[in-house]
Design a protein around this motif. Sequence first.
Motif, mmCIF file in Angstrom:
data_model
loop_
_atom_site.group_PDB
_atom_site.id
_atom_site.type_symbol
_atom_site.label_atom_id
_atom_site.label_comp_id
_atom_site.label_asym_id
_atom_site.label_seq_id
_atom_site.Cartn_x
_atom_site.Cartn_y
_atom_site.Cartn_z
ATOM 1 N N ALA A 266 51.876 42.287 40.358
ATOM 2 C CA ALA A 266 50.636 42.732 39.729
ATOM 3 C C ALA A 266 49.702 41.547 39.539
ATOM 4 O O ALA A 266 50.144 40.390 39.440
ATOM 5 N N ALA A 267 48.416 41.835 39.489
ATOM 6 C CA ALA A 267 47.414 40.820 39.207
ATOM 7 C C ALA A 267 46.306 41.464 38.384
ATOM 8 O O ALA A 267 45.934 42.625 38.623
ATOM 9 N N LEU A 268 45.794 40.750 37.411
ATOM 10 C CA LEU A 268 44.713 41.266 36.592
ATOM 11 C C LEU A 268 43.404 41.200 37.378
ATOM 12 O O LEU A 268 43.229 40.318 38.234
ATOM 13 N N ASP A 269 42.508 42.122 37.110
ATOM 14 C CA ASP A 269 41.224 42.173 37.798
ATOM 15 C C ASP A 269 40.378 40.981 37.369
ATOM 16 O O ASP A 269 39.989 40.854 36.197
ATOM 17 N N ALA A 270 40.081 40.091 38.324
ATOM 18 C CA ALA A 270 39.339 38.875 38.012
ATOM 19 C C ALA A 270 37.959 39.175 37.437
ATOM 20 O O ALA A 270 37.438 38.420 36.603
ATOM 21 N N GLU A 271 37.341 40.285 37.865
ATOM 22 C CA GLU A 271 36.000 40.627 37.401
ATOM 23 C C GLU A 271 35.964 40.832 35.887
ATOM 24 O O GLU A 271 34.938 40.631 35.245
ATOM 25 N N ASP A 272 37.083 41.247 35.304
ATOM 26 C CA ASP A 272 37.111 41.590 33.885
ATOM 27 C C ASP A 272 37.166 40.377 32.963
ATOM 28 O O ASP A 272 36.755 40.471 31.802
ATOM 29 N N TYR A 273 37.687 39.251 33.460
ATOM 30 C CA TYR A 273 38.031 38.172 32.541
ATOM 31 C C TYR A 273 37.492 36.789 32.898
ATOM 32 O O TYR A 273 37.603 35.878 32.075
ATOM 33 N N TYR A 274 36.934 36.611 34.095
ATOM 34 C CA TYR A 274 36.577 35.259 34.509
ATOM 35 C C TYR A 274 35.096 35.124 34.841
ATOM 36 O O TYR A 274 34.491 36.018 35.435
ATOM 37 N N ASP A 275 34.539 34.003 34.423
ATOM 38 C CA ASP A 275 33.179 33.609 34.795
ATOM 39 C C ASP A 275 33.307 32.769 36.058
ATOM 40 O O ASP A 275 33.828 31.651 36.024
ATOM 41 N N PHE A 276 32.823 33.284 37.170
ATOM 42 C CA PHE A 276 33.040 32.619 38.453
ATOM 43 C C PHE A 276 32.186 31.362 38.614
ATOM 44 O O PHE A 276 32.387 30.610 39.572
ATOM 45 N N GLN A 277 31.249 31.119 37.699
ATOM 46 C CA GLN A 277 30.544 29.845 37.710
ATOM 47 C C GLN A 277 31.339 28.764 36.996
ATOM 48 O O GLN A 277 31.068 27.578 37.149
ATOM 49 N N VAL A 278 32.336 29.181 36.215
ATOM 50 C CA VAL A 278 33.235 28.230 35.549
ATOM 51 C C VAL A 278 34.495 28.032 36.379
ATOM 52 O O VAL A 278 34.933 26.908 36.622
ATOM 53 N N ASN A 279 35.115 29.140 36.784
ATOM 54 C CA ASN A 279 36.296 29.102 37.649
ATOM 55 C C ASN A 279 35.907 29.741 38.985
ATOM 56 O O ASN A 279 35.930 30.963 39.127
ATOM 57 N N ARG A 280 35.523 28.906 39.918
ATOM 58 C CA ARG A 280 34.961 29.417 41.164
ATOM 59 C C ARG A 280 36.035 29.879 42.142
ATOM 60 O O ARG A 280 37.115 29.284 42.218
ATOM 61 N N PRO A 281 35.741 30.947 42.887
ATOM 62 C CA PRO A 281 36.653 31.364 43.956
ATOM 63 C C PRO A 281 36.663 30.331 45.075
ATOM 64 O O PRO A 281 35.745 29.505 45.180
ATOM 65 N N THR A 282 37.687 30.363 45.894
ATOM 66 C CA THR A 282 37.800 29.435 47.021
ATOM 67 C C THR A 282 37.857 30.215 48.325
ATOM 68 O O THR A 282 38.399 31.322 48.377
ATOM 69 N N VAL A 283 37.282 29.609 49.361
ATOM 70 C CA VAL A 283 37.263 30.213 50.686
ATOM 71 C C VAL A 283 38.278 29.487 51.563
ATOM 72 O O VAL A 283 38.405 28.262 51.495
ATOM 73 N N PRO B 62 39.966 33.574 41.240
ATOM 74 C CA PRO B 62 40.754 33.084 40.102
ATOM 75 C C PRO B 62 41.219 34.263 39.257
ATOM 76 O O PRO B 62 40.425 35.137 38.896
ATOM 77 N N THR B 63 42.491 34.323 38.948
ATOM 78 C CA THR B 63 43.016 35.439 38.175
ATOM 79 C C THR B 63 44.351 35.057 37.555
ATOM 80 O O THR B 63 44.773 33.899 37.614
ATOM 81 N N THR B 64 45.014 36.031 36.980
ATOM 82 C CA THR B 64 46.353 35.868 36.416
ATOM 83 C C THR B 64 47.289 36.829 37.142
ATOM 84 O O THR B 64 46.999 38.025 37.234
ATOM 85 N N ARG B 65 48.387 36.295 37.662
ATOM 86 C CA ARG B 65 49.330 37.095 38.445
ATOM 87 C C ARG B 65 50.682 37.155 37.750
ATOM 88 O O ARG B 65 51.071 36.219 37.046
ATOM 89 N N LEU B 66 51.374 38.250 37.961
ATOM 90 C CA LEU B 66 52.704 38.443 37.392
ATOM 91 C C LEU B 66 53.713 38.599 38.514
ATOM 92 O O LEU B 66 53.472 39.330 39.476
ATOM 93 N N SER B 67 54.818 37.895 38.388
ATOM 94 C CA SER B 67 55.915 38.029 39.337
ATOM 95 C C SER B 67 57.202 38.171 38.549
ATOM 96 O O SER B 67 57.247 37.915 37.343
ATOM 97 N N VAL B 68 58.266 38.583 39.226
ATOM 98 C CA VAL B 68 59.547 38.761 38.552
ATOM 99 C C VAL B 68 60.632 38.120 39.400
ATOM 100 O O VAL B 68 60.587 38.157 40.630
ATOM 101 N N VAL B 69 61.574 37.470 38.739
ATOM 102 C CA VAL B 69 62.697 36.828 39.419
ATOM 103 C C VAL B 69 63.982 37.245 38.719
ATOM 104 O O VAL B 69 64.000 37.485 37.502
ATOM 105 N N ARG B 70 65.035 37.363 39.490
ATOM 106 C CA ARG B 70 66.347 37.695 38.937
ATOM 107 C C ARG B 70 67.238 36.463 38.983
ATOM 108 O O ARG B 70 67.397 35.839 40.024
#
Length: 332
Positions: free
Chosen positions: A46-63, A75-83
């Motif tokens: 899962a990943a949180l929607d970047a549009e909801d939480y980030y100012d892209f002039q502060v944390n810029r996307p990369t190409v 830029p976003t927040t991602r969730l992963s799971v490990v066993r």
Amino acid sequence: MIELEGVPELIDPVMVAAFEGWNDAGDAASGAVAHLDREWKGEVFAALDAEDYYDFQVNRPTVFLEHGVRKITWPTTRLSVVRIGGAKPRDLVLVRGIEPSMRWRSFCNELLGFAHELGVEMVVILGALLGDTPHTRPVPVSGVTSDPDLARTMDLEETKYEGPTGIVGVLQEACTHAGVPAVSLWAAVPHYVSQPPNPKATLALLNRLEDLIDIRIPLGELPEDARAWQLGVDQLAAEDSEVAEYVQTLEEARDTADLPEASGDAIAREFERYLRRRDPSASAEPGDGSYLRDTSAGPRAPKRKPDPSAEEPPAAPPEEEPGGDSPETPQA
């Protein structure tokens, strides 16, 4: 919220989170979660929607280019799971992202929604701050919580901090308000050598995490990286007499303060960690993450929708940083 289709019921899950930015001096905290994700081959679900939480002039996307095609990483927040395998397998839900620019309460509520959905038993948030600590001594790591009962049962400090806070403090208070046990582990990074990465601080956080949730973490090349980092800083300090003198002053102050810690209890803790790492039966077998797609375990329990009124953190939550001073200048 993204639905968690294909993720089976987890085993004694603990959520471990870290965020780049203000609470991540030397990239020590985010580096620790990245290490866990890499060593245990975590799979993002899962990943949180970047549009909801980030100012892209502060944390810029990369190409970047992939097979000649231009793509953008947001830029976003991602969730992963490990066993974690071994005699007593358990799962970790890893949260790795960037401190959000806005809507912090909604951000925390969304993470808590994932925690409720996955049956997370405890949330551990990693952080790092700049401090007056010499690079030549063990990295101080403080474990703090807002829960008096948790502080007593897990030998943690009950936070008394008041002052400016970051997303680590807000998320911890949101967890407490929602009834989810939450602990923050803070590593102190020498302020005179704050440039990332700091593998020594990352290693210290992982060692403390091992003790806290009773697991064995494969460290890979991290101990050697930590030694190389300290030798490099030693050389730089030796080239500047003022820096060398300042480091010596910090060493003397630290050694004086740590005299009570040279106790039987402290020695016993280190010896227990040494024995755990030598015990083959305690080894953690890395997983390949493929169980995330295993839907044969049968239907999951009905989804529990968290009560927003119970999860919203207070408007001005106390911070969990150890000590009474405000954190140093945030790290980019």
